[in-house]
Scaffold this motif. Sequence first.
Motif, PDB file in Angstrom:
ATOM      1  N   LYS A   6     -58.111  55.318 -26.308  1.00  0.00           N
ATOM      2  CA  LYS A   6     -58.426  54.953 -24.824  1.00  0.00           C
ATOM      3  C   LYS A   6     -58.744  53.666 -24.645  1.00  0.00           C
ATOM      4  CE  LYS A   6     -60.168  56.432 -21.046  1.00  0.00           C
ATOM      5  NZ  LYS A   6     -59.467  57.354 -20.133  1.00  0.00           N
ATOM      6  N   LEU A  10     -56.451  51.359 -21.699  1.00  0.00           N
ATOM      7  CA  LEU A  10     -57.057  50.613 -20.716  1.00  0.00           C
ATOM      8  C   LEU A  10     -56.653  49.225 -20.884  1.00  0.00           C
ATOM      9  CD1 LEU A  10     -60.660  52.466 -20.904  1.00  0.00           C
ATOM     10  CD2 LEU A  10     -58.975  52.445 -18.920  1.00  0.00           C
ATOM     11  N   ARG A  66     -68.926  44.413 -17.191  1.00  0.00           N
ATOM     12  CA  ARG A  66     -67.823  45.088 -17.759  1.00  0.00           C
ATOM     13  C   ARG A  66     -67.334  44.224 -19.038  1.00  0.00           C
ATOM     14  NH1 ARG A  66     -62.292  45.769 -18.420  1.00  0.00           N
ATOM     15  NH2 ARG A  66     -61.699  47.958 -18.097  1.00  0.00           N
ATOM     16  N   GLU A 114     -70.217  52.198 -16.188  1.00  0.00           N
ATOM     17  CA  GLU A 114     -68.978  53.071 -15.861  1.00  0.00           C
ATOM     18  C   GLU A 114     -68.008  53.050 -16.862  1.00  0.00           C
ATOM     19  OE1 GLU A 114     -68.108  51.605 -11.850  1.00  0.00           O
ATOM     20  OE2 GLU A 114     -69.573  52.860 -11.080  1.00  0.00           O
ATOM     21  N   LEU A 115     -67.814  51.601 -17.617  1.00  0.00           N
ATOM     22  CA  LEU A 115     -66.749  51.393 -18.681  1.00  0.00           C
ATOM     23  C   LEU A 115     -67.055  52.236 -19.885  1.00  0.00           C
ATOM     24  CD1 LEU A 115     -64.155  50.267 -19.739  1.00  0.00           C
ATOM     25  CD2 LEU A 115     -65.592  48.285 -20.405  1.00  0.00           C
ATOM     26  N   GLU A 118     -66.252  55.862 -19.207  1.00  0.00           N
ATOM     27  CA  GLU A 118     -64.763  55.942 -19.388  1.00  0.00           C
ATOM     28  C   GLU A 118     -64.181  55.992 -20.852  1.00  0.00           C
ATOM     29  OE1 GLU A 118     -60.897  54.434 -17.299  1.00  0.00           O
ATOM     30  OE2 GLU A 118     -62.743  53.137 -16.912  1.00  0.00           O
ATOM     31  N   VAL A 119     -64.799  55.036 -21.428  1.00  0.00           N
ATOM     32  CA  VAL A 119     -64.383  55.175 -22.978  1.00  0.00           C
ATOM     33  C   VAL A 119     -64.869  56.296 -23.737  1.00  0.00           C
ATOM     34  CG1 VAL A 119     -64.608  53.602 -25.316  1.00  0.00           C
ATOM     35  CG2 VAL A 119     -63.950  52.652 -22.975  1.00  0.00           C
ATOM     36  N   GLY A 121     -66.591  59.071 -22.691  1.00  0.00           N
ATOM     37  CA  GLY A 121     -66.677  60.432 -21.992  1.00  0.00           C
ATOM     38  C   GLY A 121     -68.267  60.761 -21.976  1.00  0.00           C
TER      39      GLY A 121
END
Length: 151
Positions: A6, A10, A66, A114-115, A118-119, A121
Amino acid sequence: MSIYDKLSQLGITLPPVSVPVAAYLPFVRSGNLVFLSGHVAKKGGKPWVGQLGAGMETAEGRLAARAVAIDMMGTLHAAVGDLNKVTRIVKLMSLINSTASFTEQHLVTNGASELLAEVFGDKGAHARSAFGVSQIPLGACVEIDMIAEVA
């Protein structure tokens, strides 16, 4: 998909653990919990200096948060040897160098939250606090610490 797949997808390369600039450890493990010390935002390897609400906008602060999340994942990797062992990102505490009138600390912190989601889950969904403060060490715009649970 592995966490490293992942990250690769990204375009993220994990940095090495930063050397502490004071009397503390970058992380401490206690049982299944790993406590990461505060990480300040960096840009080009130096503190990302600025104050939200005084020449720095929310969008830039989100990018800084981030960047902190990426640094924290590098430290977490060093702490446990394999990010696939992470069973939960438990908590973030975010300090935002901001003016008294700036009220979007929560939106700045979303850059990290959010990161991580995303990474990792569902394992990346976490509790958090976001505070506005008058100054952060080295003049950095954002500092975040983290608690993670590992197998």
